[in-house]
Write an enzyme that holds these catalytic residues in place. Structure first.
Site, PDB file in Angstrom:
ATOM      1  N   ASP A 226       6.858 -14.184 -18.486  1.00 18.85           N
ATOM      2  CA  ASP A 226       7.748 -13.309 -17.900  1.00 18.85           C
ATOM      3  C   ASP A 226       8.834 -12.661 -18.735  1.00 18.85           C
ATOM      4  O   ASP A 226      10.009 -12.700 -18.186  1.00 18.85           O
ATOM      5  CB  ASP A 226       8.316 -14.094 -16.511  1.00 18.85           C
TER       6      ASP A 226
ATOM      7  N   GLU B 287      24.681 -43.257 -31.290  1.00 21.60           N
ATOM      8  CA  GLU B 287      24.694 -41.711 -31.737  1.00 21.60           C
ATOM      9  C   GLU B 287      26.187 -41.084 -31.061  1.00 21.60           C
ATOM     10  O   GLU B 287      26.837 -40.242 -31.769  1.00 21.60           O
ATOM     11  CB  GLU B 287      23.478 -40.819 -31.465  1.00 21.60           C
TER      12      GLU B 287
ATOM     13  N   THR C  36      14.513 -15.215  -3.525  1.00 20.72           N
ATOM     14  CA  THR C  36      13.692 -15.547  -2.514  1.00 20.72           C
ATOM     15  C   THR C  36      13.475 -17.049  -2.041  1.00 20.72           C
ATOM     16  O   THR C  36      13.368 -17.510  -0.782  1.00 20.72           O
ATOM     17  CB  THR C  36      12.069 -15.033  -2.837  1.00 20.72           C
TER      18      THR C  36
ATOM     19  N   ARG D 249       0.816  -1.182  -0.116  1.00 22.27           N
ATOM     20  CA  ARG D 249      -0.014   0.145  -0.157  1.00 22.27           C
ATOM     21  C   ARG D 249       1.035   1.312   0.083  1.00 22.27           C
ATOM     22  O   ARG D 249       1.924   1.452   0.934  1.00 22.27           O
ATOM     23  CB  ARG D 249      -0.926  -0.058   1.362  1.00 22.27           C
TER      24      ARG D 249
END
Length: 889
Positions: free
Chosen positions: A685, A505, A572, A154
């Site tokens: 993102d 391979e 985080t 806020r």
């Protein structure tokens, strides 16, 4: 650095600068501001507990018409609500709760995490910023709207001055309400579209795009919708209400919900044959011919013709063996012929093999009306392939309107590349070769050379094709039969390999001894490619690329094979370390995520999804996951190490890019998205911070924490910075893969003009979102439209998500602005790059790590020492305690 780890809010990004210094993004001066990030999408929705109006009395109060009107006036002040339909806004208002507060009560505090939007019903509130009153709000004022989008702190404290009451709705309720309405509306529109014959031939992707382009129009009782005799280009589908059709003033019939009119307008500029009038208040979905052409990159009629041919080709036993390129060449060389009822289509005595004819609409009959050929039948194909001289014994006629796709014999063989049997045999070999990661970066020409090198060899039952510990010199592709893979030391059968598989391979690039014995079980036929032949078609640069890529396929690695060199990323949820393999001395990035954090943030499903996504991705321009591990403390992602600089910092150094440089970076981004979207992965993102420029100057996409696998639409708010977020994500109407194209368009604009197009000077996310919704795309005064670059930007930054791609990736890559870009050379890393980072050596650190041999756990534990880990939550019933089993190395 290389990692798939994102950090929250403004990330601290550590890079290797020219002098090898660590540089924090936060303390660098640049004209290119990195915009404020969204909260990380991997945070659980309950991680940060909202504290809005916690002392208020909250009621589910019924609302009068006056209340609804009062709230509605307030909502119209905000773009979030202006984008809603009347039905959506009404539903949100119905879900709003009534908050009663006494004087001097805090609604929320500055910097707290909020989730609720409020409208003042009675009383007064003061707005306080940094302990100073800056405003007073009164009835019908509103506040907290940004909380409906995400967890941004806020920006002010709101406190009541007197007894006050508020109407409020929280983010979860707001988003769920919109999702339910939009999902129902989407399903209904989908059903209506699929019920219309002209659209039945469209594939799922095309129908999805079509739904995104539908307009909704309301008509009052007695209002004329279309007039007889007018030229029209709109199709109307009645979603609600009814209409009356009339000709020359005489009513003919009534149509209701689910009926439609004007379908010919989508195919032709046809004249309306009737007047349509609303019999009551009526809602119609409308689709325009011009809009569809923008959407698909061509006319609907051509789309229908091509789709019909594709269906016919897919049904045919011969043509299903062709490659996608051969398919497209056949489609492009066919001529469409439209015939009317009774018209003679085929004449008796004509050679069947002269033309390959596909019935894409209608039926063909004999003179006595016996139906011989139906829609999707292919005529003359067998005769053309077998070079037969058979002729048609009868005349054939059109029953109803008939559309044919006609491919002349010579055009057919030119399109597929020669003799059918030889071409399809080669196709089988190429299809198998393309399954092998080693060959993914070869050009079409190199594949052609490779095919010429293949030798067919037959092996009888129980034949030893090669033995364990024998030097390897060839790759085997199984054309038919089955072989056993045997451990010679134990004589144990490890596995069986059958038709359309391969073995050996790695011997084409490395001097390796065979790791097992291969024995034929029954008759076996193989294509064999020898190392000397393979090496003859490679240049040194491609050889180096292939060796690097095949090393990244090595999953015979264990966690204890590595020593940590240093820490290269932090965030985080975990830490990223540069690690070195003890024996091979190869460098990797290792992301470690603490299980206590995982439990505290309830991240188990997010990490499983990230792992699932990364395992599907294998592209030279995208960071590669090699393997995952787990132990008692953590789960680990072993990743390709990308040594270089962040694109954000490269742009800072280059300032304004040249057109050629912008074209190169944009082409790379589209190749990244193409690879992801083919796998139904939306990245969500895309911005410069999530692209690394490696030590050769090529971009690499990193960080898949916000990625998701979707089919159709999703509604989740993802972690992208505001300036790169597509408008449909912001408003909560649901979005698709095309949200990534918007972000790519923002980056292209930024490459060319060194600024983002919406809110360049703004740091307030709400203002940025509002500007994105307004969609006023303005170009610098010195910008030109050379090679239609403005047109491309307008397309990518269209508010209609369905039009951004222009129909397909092929259409996008064929845009005029990309002329001169060699897409294959980008994938093979053969083009010069705009900027090659100058990087300090890490040799000393690597050698030190090998000498010190510090245990992984010791170093990682030290890095985690200062981590803040929230209190673990109670384990819910049904929780899978073995959720991390897939991470087992």
């Amino acid at each position: 650095m290389g990692s798939c780890l994102r950090t929250s809010s403004r990330p601290r990004v550590i890079i290797n600068d020219n002098e090898g210094q660590e540089i924090s993004e936060a303390n660098t001066k640049t004209s290119r501001k990195f915009k404020q990030s969204m909260p990380d999408p991997r945070l659980s929705k309950d991680t940060k507990v909202p504290t809005d109006a916690k002392f208020a009395i909250v009621q589910d109060k019924s609302k009068s018409k006056a209340d609804i009107s009062f709230i509605n006036v307030s909502l119209t002040k905000h773009f979030i609500f202006n984008s809603l339909t009347e039905e959506q806004r009404e539903s949100v208002i119905n879900h709003m709760k009534y908050y009663i507060l006494e004087p001097r009560e805090i609604v929320f505090e500055q910097n707290s995490v909020g989730s609720t939007f409020f409208v003042i019903a009675h009383g007064k509130l003061e707005v306080i910023i940094d302990e100073k009153r800056v405003n007073v709000l009164r009835p019908q004022d509103s506040f907290g709207e940004l909380a409906l989008i995400h967890d941004t702190p806020r920006s002010a404290t709101l406190k009541t001055i007197e007894n006050s009451s508020l109407w409020g709705v929280d983010r979860k309720t707001f988003r769920n309400t919109l999702e339910q309405i939009n999902a129902l509306n989407y399903a209904e529109n989908h059903g209506l579209i699929e019920s219309i014959p002209v659209f039945k031939i469209l594939n799922n992707t095309q129908i999805e795009s079509l739904i995104s382009s539908i307009a909704t129009n309301m008509y009052g009782q007695g209002q004329v919708i279309v007039n007889e005799g007018e030229t029209g280009d709109l199709l109307f589908i009645i979603k609600q209400g009814s209409v009356v059709c009339s000709q020359e003033g005489k009513d003919i019939k009534t149509m209701e919900k689910g009926d439609y009119f004007g379908e010919q307008a989508l195919l032709y500029n046809s004249v309306r044959t009737a007047t349509i009038t609303a019999a009551e208040n009526t809602k119609c979905l409308t689709i325009g011919r011009t809009e569809l052409t923008k959407l698909f990159g061509t006319s609907l009629q051509l789309i229908i013709h091509k789709n019909s041919q594709r269906i016919a080709f897919d049904k045919n036993v011969y043509l299903k063996k062709l490659t996608k390129t051969q398919f497209e060449k056949l489609l492009n060389c066919s001529e469409i012929k439209e015939l009317s009822e009774g018209e003679k289509v085929i004449f008796a005595g004509t050679r069947k093999g002269d033309n390959v004819v596909v019935v894409i609409k209608g039926e063909l009959t004999t003179l006595d009306e016996e139906i011989v050929y139906k829609v999707f039948d292919i005529i003359g194909l067998d005769e053309a392939i077998q070079a037969l001289d058979d002729v048609f014994e009868n005349d054939y006629y059109a029953k109803g309107d008939v559309n044919l796709a006609i491919i002349p014999n010579i055009s057919f063989f030119n399109a597929i590349g020669g003799d059918y049997h030889k071409v399809t045999t080669n196709n089988d070999a190429i299809k198998l070769l393309k399954k092998i990661p080693l060959f993914r970066y070869l050009s079409e020409e190199q594949f052609e050379s490779l095919i010429q090198c293949l030798r067919v060899e037959n092996f009888k039952n129980e034949t030893i094709i090669f033995s364990q510990n024998q030097p390897g010199e060839s790759l085997f592709l199984i054309k038919s039969g089955r072989v056993e893979v045997i451990d010679k030391d134990t004589n144990r059968v490890l596995r069986n390999i059958t038709k359309d598989d391969y073995f050996g391979e790695r011997s084409l690039l490395f001097d390796k001894f065979r790791s097992a014995t291969i024995k034929a079980k029954g008759e076996v036929t193989c294509w064999v490619l020898y190392k000397s032949d393979f090496m003859s078609i490679l240049d040194e640069k491609l050889k180096k690329l292939l060796m690097k890529r095949i090393e990244l396929q090595d999953d015979n690695l264990n966690l204890n094979d590595f020593h940590i060199v240093n820490q290269i990323g932090t965030g985080t949820f975990g830490n990223v370390f540069l690690v070195i393999h003890k024996q091979k001395k190869s460098l990797y990035a290792l992301k470690a995520v603490n299980k206590k954090k995982i439990r505290a943030y309830e991240m188990e499903d997010n990490l499983l999804l990230e792992r699932k996504i990364l395992l599907q991705i294998d592209h030279v321009l995208i960071s590669k996951l090699i393997k995952t591990f787990k132990d008692d403390k953590r789960v680990y992602f072993l990743l390709e190490y990308i040594r270089g600089m962040n694109l954000f910092n490269v742009l800072r150094k280059l300032d304004v890019l040249t057109v050629a440089d912008a074209k190169f970076y944009t082409a790379c981004i589209f190749l990244m998205l193409e690879h992801l979207h083919e796998r139904d992965i939306i990245y969500r993102d895309l911005h410069p911070m999530n692209i690394m420029i490696d030590d050769e100057g090529y971009p690499k996409l990193i960080d898949f924490g916000a990625a998701k696998i979707i089919k159709g639409r999703t509604y989740t708010i993802a972690g992208i910075p505001p300036h790169y977020m597509a408008p449909e994500i912001i408003t909560g109407h649901g979005y698709t893969l095309s949200a990534d194209y918007w972000s790519a368009g923002i980056m292209l604009y930024e490459f060319l003009y060194a600024a983002v197009p919406f809110g360049e000077e703004e740091n307030d996310p709400y203002v940025v979102y509002e500007m994105i919704q307004q969609g006023k795309l303005v170009f610098p005064t010195n910008a030109d439209n050379k090679d239609k670059i403005k047109d491309l930007l307008v397309q990518l930054l269209s508010k209609n998500p369905a039009t951004r791609l222009g129909g397909s990736f092929e259409n996008l890559k064929a845009h005029h602005w990309f002329i001169g870009i060699n897409w294959e050379k980008i994938v093979r890393r053969e083009l010069p790059t705009p900027y090659v980072p100058i990087l300090s050596t890490i040799l000393h650190d690597a050698e030190t790590a090998l000498k010190q041999r510090k245990p992984l756990d010791e170093v990682i534990t030290k890095a985690e020492k200062h981590d803040e880990i929230p209190k673990p939550r109670p384990i819910k019933e049904g929780f899978n305690v073995n959720w991390d089993e897939e991470f087992k190395g």
